[in-house]
Design a protein around this motif. Structure first.
Motif, PDB file in Angstrom:
ATOM      1  N   ALA A  62      39.819  36.595  46.247  1.00 52.55           N
ATOM      2  CA  ALA A  62      41.219  36.643  46.954  1.00 52.55           C
ATOM      3  C   ALA A  62      42.037  36.425  45.860  1.00 52.55           C
ATOM      4  O   ALA A  62      43.179  37.115  45.677  1.00 52.55           O
TER       5      ALA A  62
ATOM      6  N   GLN B 129      42.282  38.992  43.458  1.00 50.65           N
ATOM      7  CA  GLN B 129      42.933  40.191  44.026  1.00 50.65           C
ATOM      8  C   GLN B 129      44.333  39.795  44.098  1.00 50.65           C
ATOM      9  O   GLN B 129      45.416  40.829  44.422  1.00 50.65           O
TER      10      GLN B 129
ATOM     11  N   TYR C  86      40.976  41.115  52.096  1.00 55.66           N
ATOM     12  CA  TYR C  86      40.593  41.476  50.901  1.00 55.66           C
ATOM     13  C   TYR C  86      39.292  42.018  50.665  1.00 55.66           C
ATOM     14  O   TYR C  86      38.971  42.484  49.447  1.00 55.66           O
TER      15      TYR C  86
END
Length: 121
Positions: A86, A89, A108
């Motif tokens: 995450a 991301q 995610y």
């Protein structure tokens, strides 16, 4: 002789750490809460002859980061690995760590294609 790396802690201090890292430190590094740095505090860059292992720095969204996952983890991966994903991301480590593993996978993870259902009519 153990290899020593340098880690910037949550408070900004630089700490020498011998490898292998203790599990709690390794987990925080994987989550992106700690950053691997050089002895002088500058950002650690993985040498070209080493495989990227991502040693935890705050990334720009989608940027490859030493210590964090390079590819999406499997659904059976531990929460710390999903937190690291995450962060890669674009989430903050604190935001991602506050989510459940299921929430991380939902937000995610790549949606899986639903299985085709055959009708028995």
């Amino acid at each position: 002789m153990a290899e020593t790396i340098y880690v910037r802690g949550e408070g900004g201090g630089i700490h020498p750490m011998d490898l292998p890292l203790p599990e709690p430190i390794e987990e925080r590094l994987r989550k992106g809460m700690l950053q691997r740095v050089n002895e002088d505090g500058s950002l650690y860059v993985v040498p070209a002859d080493e495989e990227p292992t991502n040693a935890g720095k705050a990334p720009a969204a989608g940027q490859q980061v030493p210590g964090l996952p390079l590819t999406q983890p499997g659904k059976n991966a531990d929460k710390a690995t999903w937190v690291g994903w995450a962060v890669v991301q674009g989430a903050t480590a604190e935001e991602a760590d506050g989510m459940t593993k299921a929430d991380l996978i939902e937000k995610y993870g790549t949606p899986s294609t639903p299985a085709t259902q055959s009708s028995g009519d």
